[in-house]
Scaffold this motif. Structure first.
Motif, PDB file in Angstrom:
ATOM      1  N   LYS A 118       0.814  -1.216   0.000  1.00 45.88           N
ATOM      2  CA  LYS A 118       0.000   0.000   0.000  1.00 45.88           C
ATOM      3  C   LYS A 118       0.846   1.263   0.000  1.00 45.88           C
ATOM      4  CE  LYS A 118      -3.886  -2.250   2.300  1.00 45.88           C
ATOM      5  NZ  LYS A 118      -4.801  -2.249   3.454  1.00 45.88           N
ATOM      6  N   ASP A 119       0.214   2.363  -0.428  1.00 43.55           N
ATOM      7  CA  ASP A 119       0.888   3.663  -0.425  1.00 43.55           C
ATOM      8  C   ASP A 119       0.630   4.388   0.892  1.00 43.55           C
ATOM      9  OD1 ASP A 119      -1.695   4.712  -0.581  1.00 43.55           O
ATOM     10  OD2 ASP A 119      -1.567   5.182  -2.715  1.00 43.55           O
ATOM     11  N   TYR A 120       1.028   5.650   0.965  1.00 38.41           N
ATOM     12  CA  TYR A 120       0.877   6.422   2.192  1.00 38.41           C
ATOM     13  C   TYR A 120      -0.587   6.644   2.574  1.00 38.41           C
ATOM     14  CZ  TYR A 120       5.845   7.618   1.751  1.00 38.41           C
ATOM     15  OH  TYR A 120       7.213   7.566   1.657  1.00 38.41           O
ATOM     16  N   GLN A 121      -1.490   6.493   1.625  1.00 37.60           N
ATOM     17  CA  GLN A 121      -2.913   6.687   1.891  1.00 37.60           C
ATOM     18  C   GLN A 121      -3.649   5.371   2.104  1.00 37.60           C
ATOM     19  OE1 GLN A 121      -3.564   9.072  -1.690  1.00 37.60           O
ATOM     20  NE2 GLN A 121      -3.807  10.901  -0.412  1.00 37.60           N
ATOM     21  N   ASN A 122      -2.867   4.326   2.357  1.00 36.87           N
ATOM     22  CA  ASN A 122      -3.403   3.000   2.659  1.00 36.87           C
ATOM     23  C   ASN A 122      -4.177   2.396   1.486  1.00 36.87           C
ATOM     24  OD1 ASN A 122      -3.380   0.938   4.628  1.00 36.87           O
ATOM     25  ND2 ASN A 122      -5.522   1.362   5.137  1.00 36.87           N
ATOM     26  N   ARG A 123      -3.751   2.755   0.273  1.00 31.05           N
ATOM     27  CA  ARG A 123      -4.351   2.191  -0.930  1.00 31.05           C
ATOM     28  C   ARG A 123      -3.363   1.239  -1.590  1.00 31.05           C
ATOM     29  NH1 ARG A 123      -6.561   7.899  -3.528  1.00 31.05           N
ATOM     30  NH2 ARG A 123      -8.347   8.170  -2.136  1.00 31.05           N
ATOM     31  N   GLU A 124      -3.852   0.117  -2.077  1.00 26.72           N
ATOM     32  CA  GLU A 124      -2.971  -0.799  -2.790  1.00 26.72           C
ATOM     33  C   GLU A 124      -2.384  -0.080  -3.999  1.00 26.72           C
ATOM     34  OE1 GLU A 124      -5.029  -4.427  -3.677  1.00 26.72           O
ATOM     35  OE2 GLU A 124      -4.798  -5.169  -1.623  1.00 26.72           O
ATOM     36  N   ARG A 125      -1.041  -0.050  -4.093  1.00 27.38           N
ATOM     37  CA  ARG A 125      -0.396   0.786  -5.107  1.00 27.38           C
ATOM     38  C   ARG A 125       0.810   0.117  -5.762  1.00 27.38           C
ATOM     39  NH1 ARG A 125      -2.795   4.592  -7.541  1.00 27.38           N
ATOM     40  NH2 ARG A 125      -3.541   5.380  -5.554  1.00 27.38           N
ATOM     41  N   TYR A 126       1.327  -0.966  -5.162  1.00 26.83           N
ATOM     42  CA  TYR A 126       2.558  -1.563  -5.687  1.00 26.83           C
ATOM     43  C   TYR A 126       2.437  -3.083  -5.734  1.00 26.83           C
ATOM     44  CZ  TYR A 126       3.697   2.983  -3.764  1.00 26.83           C
ATOM     45  OH  TYR A 126       3.658   4.321  -3.432  1.00 26.83           O
ATOM     46  N   VAL A 127       2.987  -3.648  -6.789  1.00 26.80           N
ATOM     47  CA  VAL A 127       3.102  -5.099  -6.902  1.00 26.80           C
ATOM     48  C   VAL A 127       4.581  -5.435  -7.065  1.00 26.80           C
ATOM     49  CG1 VAL A 127       2.758  -7.052  -8.474  1.00 26.80           C
ATOM     50  CG2 VAL A 127       0.814  -5.646  -7.798  1.00 26.80           C
TER      51      VAL A 127
END
Length: 244
Positions: free
Chosen positions: A228-237
């Motif tokens: 997850k990113d800083y906003q707690n959203r899945e962002r990286y694989v």
């Protein structure tokens, strides 16, 4: 008069750069024209990156992609890796990684104009990068230790901010509900005879589960994690080749 939501430091830069055009600049800002293009560069992972309408404006989420990638490469003990950045745009990812580790860095983009900007940025940041003009959906990916990409991933029917209309649309939107480029890259890797040890993607916040699924189907010998990113959203694989 300084428009709302403009930082004082940015306003001073604009006043200095456009002393006789400030009313025109205010109108552009009010019309949601990106301030980054007006200033002409952005600070990105301790690098100064030139930007114009030929390249996507680097986002802070991509800085975290770089941070996580550098840590993973170190953990995997990949010495002097041969890395390729697919869809490099301004060159921000390739430049930031090259400045922070000993590696051979390659950066690919289909756009000649984007590569011109990326080459200027490499010179400005004093890093050596091998630039390639090619299509990331067709290029050979043999003999790279690390593949990293922040490809276009916005669905074609997805709403985005008005300011993005000034950015290159082919750097934002992708077919197949935003999955097109990941699918193509993974299929190339599937057919490669010398597969990378590590793959890093930035993704849309609702694409993690699907990428897990197609990764397990196409390259099952890789361990996949979604972060997850800083906003707690899945962002990286991240995909690590097992058995190394």
């Amino acid at each position: 008069m300084k428009p709302k939501n403009i930082m004082d430091t940015d306003w001073k830069l604009l006043q200095k750069k456009y002393p006789n055009q400030i009313e025109e600049i205010i109108k552009k800002l009010e019309a949601k024209y990106p301030i980054q293009y007006l200033i002409g560069n952005v600070d990105f992972y301790d690098c100064i990156i030139k930007v114009n309408e030929n390249v996507l404006i680097p986002r802070f989420e991509t800085e975290l992609l770089i941070e996580k990638t550098l840590l993973r490469i170190k953990k995997l003990k990949i010495d002097n890796p041969n890395i390729i950045d697919l869809g490099t745009g301004s060159g921000c990812i390739a430049i930031a990684i090259k400045k922070n580790m000993n590696c051979t860095m390659n950066a690919l983009d289909i756009s000649k104009k984007a590569l011109e900007v990326a080459k200027e940025n490499a010179l400005e940041n004093k890093v050596e990068i091998h630039f390639i003009q090619d299509d990331m959906t067709k290029v050979s990916l043999n003999n790279y230790d690390v593949i990293i990409s922040n490809p276009p991933y916005v669905r074609e029917d997805e709403w985005v901010g008005e300011e993005t209309k000034h950015e290159p649309q082919n750097a934002l939107f992708a077919k197949e509900n935003g999955i097109y480029f990941y699918h193509k890259i993974l299929k190339i890797i599937q057919k490669s005879y010398n597969k990378p040890r590590f793959i890093a993607f930035e993704i849309g916040m609702d694409q993690g589960e699907y990428l897990k699924k197609i990764s397990q189907e196409l390259i099952p010998d890789y361990k996949i994690t979604v972060e997850k990113d800083y906003q707690n959203r899945e962002r990286y694989v991240f995909l690590e080749k097992e058995g190394n």
